[in-house]
Design a protein around this motif. Sequence first.
Motif, PDB file in Angstrom:
ATOM      1  N   VAL A  19     -92.717  63.255  64.404  1.00 63.82           N
ATOM      2  CA  VAL A  19     -93.106  63.893  65.667  1.00 63.82           C
ATOM      3  C   VAL A  19     -93.942  62.919  66.491  1.00 63.82           C
ATOM      4  O   VAL A  19     -93.705  62.743  67.696  1.00 63.82           O
ATOM      5  CB  VAL A  19     -93.889  65.209  65.415  1.00 63.82           C
ATOM      6  N   HIS A  20     -94.905  62.271  65.866  1.00 66.24           N
ATOM      7  CA  HIS A  20     -95.745  61.300  66.569  1.00 66.24           C
ATOM      8  C   HIS A  20     -94.894  60.179  67.151  1.00 66.24           C
ATOM      9  O   HIS A  20     -95.041  59.818  68.324  1.00 66.24           O
ATOM     10  CB  HIS A  20     -96.802  60.726  65.628  1.00 66.24           C
ATOM     11  N   ASP A  21     -94.007  59.631  66.344  1.00 69.44           N
ATOM     12  CA  ASP A  21     -93.157  58.540  66.813  1.00 69.44           C
ATOM     13  C   ASP A  21     -92.272  58.990  67.971  1.00 69.44           C
ATOM     14  O   ASP A  21     -92.117  58.275  68.964  1.00 69.44           O
ATOM     15  CB  ASP A  21     -92.289  57.998  65.679  1.00 69.44           C
ATOM     16  N   HIS A  22     -91.712  60.191  67.862  1.00 71.84           N
ATOM     17  CA  HIS A  22     -90.845  60.707  68.930  1.00 71.84           C
ATOM     18  C   HIS A  22     -91.630  60.879  70.229  1.00 71.84           C
ATOM     19  O   HIS A  22     -91.166  60.478  71.293  1.00 71.84           O
ATOM     20  CB  HIS A  22     -90.218  62.033  68.499  1.00 71.84           C
ATOM     21  N   LEU A  23     -92.812  61.477  70.132  1.00 73.16           N
ATOM     22  CA  LEU A  23     -93.600  61.697  71.345  1.00 73.16           C
ATOM     23  C   LEU A  23     -94.135  60.384  71.911  1.00 73.16           C
ATOM     24  O   LEU A  23     -94.327  60.272  73.120  1.00 73.16           O
ATOM     25  CB  LEU A  23     -94.738  62.675  71.071  1.00 73.16           C
ATOM     26  N   SER A  24     -94.346  59.396  71.062  1.00 71.00           N
ATOM     27  CA  SER A  24     -94.767  58.078  71.553  1.00 71.00           C
ATOM     28  C   SER A  24     -93.637  57.415  72.337  1.00 71.00           C
ATOM     29  O   SER A  24     -93.882  56.745  73.337  1.00 71.00           O
ATOM     30  CB  SER A  24     -95.177  57.176  70.391  1.00 71.00           C
ATOM     31  N   HIS A  26     -91.165  59.138  73.826  1.00 73.79           N
ATOM     32  CA  HIS A  26     -90.754  60.026  74.923  1.00 73.79           C
ATOM     33  C   HIS A  26     -91.943  60.864  75.409  1.00 73.79           C
ATOM     34  O   HIS A  26     -91.922  62.094  75.290  1.00 73.79           O
ATOM     35  CB  HIS A  26     -89.632  60.950  74.463  1.00 73.79           C
ATOM     36  N   PRO A  27     -92.971  60.250  75.973  1.00 75.99           N
ATOM     37  CA  PRO A  27     -94.156  61.027  76.378  1.00 75.99           C
ATOM     38  C   PRO A  27     -93.850  62.069  77.451  1.00 75.99           C
ATOM     39  O   PRO A  27     -94.543  63.078  77.545  1.00 75.99           O
ATOM     40  CB  PRO A  27     -95.135  59.970  76.885  1.00 75.99           C
ATOM     41  N   GLN A  28     -92.804  61.857  78.232  1.00 78.61           N
ATOM     42  CA  GLN A  28     -92.464  62.821  79.277  1.00 78.61           C
ATOM     43  C   GLN A  28     -92.076  64.171  78.677  1.00 78.61           C
ATOM     44  O   GLN A  28     -92.331  65.213  79.285  1.00 78.61           O
ATOM     45  CB  GLN A  28     -91.351  62.278  80.182  1.00 78.61           C
ATOM     46  N   ARG A  29     -91.517  64.188  77.490  1.00 78.61           N
ATOM     47  CA  ARG A  29     -91.136  65.462  76.875  1.00 78.61           C
ATOM     48  C   ARG A  29     -92.367  66.284  76.511  1.00 78.61           C
ATOM     49  O   ARG A  29     -92.391  67.497  76.696  1.00 78.61           O
ATOM     50  CB  ARG A  29     -90.272  65.218  75.647  1.00 78.61           C
ATOM     51  N   HIS A  30     -93.387  65.620  76.006  1.00 80.66           N
ATOM     52  CA  HIS A  30     -94.622  66.345  75.680  1.00 80.66           C
ATOM     53  C   HIS A  30     -95.274  66.856  76.956  1.00 80.66           C
ATOM     54  O   HIS A  30     -95.760  67.993  77.004  1.00 80.66           O
ATOM     55  CB  HIS A  30     -95.581  65.435  74.908  1.00 80.66           C
ATOM     56  N   ARG A  31     -95.271  66.044  78.005  1.00 79.99           N
ATOM     57  CA  ARG A  31     -95.853  66.493  79.283  1.00 79.99           C
ATOM     58  C   ARG A  31     -95.113  67.717  79.802  1.00 79.99           C
ATOM     59  O   ARG A  31     -95.732  68.653  80.311  1.00 79.99           O
ATOM     60  CB  ARG A  31     -95.819  65.361  80.303  1.00 79.99           C
ATOM     61  N   LEU A  32     -93.785  67.729  79.681  1.00 77.17           N
ATOM     62  CA  LEU A  32     -93.020  68.889  80.143  1.00 77.17           C
ATOM     63  C   LEU A  32     -93.340  70.136  79.328  1.00 77.17           C
ATOM     64  O   LEU A  32     -93.457  71.235  79.879  1.00 77.17           O
ATOM     65  CB  LEU A  32     -91.523  68.597  80.071  1.00 77.17           C
TER      66      LEU A  32
END
Length: 57
Positions: A19-24, A26-32
Motif C-alpha cells: 500500500v505504501h509503495d503504491h501510494l508513493s 500514485h499520490p494522486q489516488r490518495h488525494r482523490l
Amino acid sequence: MAEAVHMDPADLPGYAGRVHDHLSRHPQRHRLMMWGQLELPPGETPPDDPFQAPETS
C-alpha cells in the motif's frame, strides 16, 4: 485500492508495504480518496467506508 494492491491476510506487513509503495508511486489516488471524504456531509458516510472506524455500543 483493493484492485491495485493485493491483500494477503497471512502477510499484513507485506500488504502495508505494498500500500505504501503504491501510494508513493500514485499520490494522486490518495488525494482523490481524501478529497472524496471532504465532499460528504458530516454523518453521511457510506456504511462500507474504510476510513471510518466501526462504531461500538
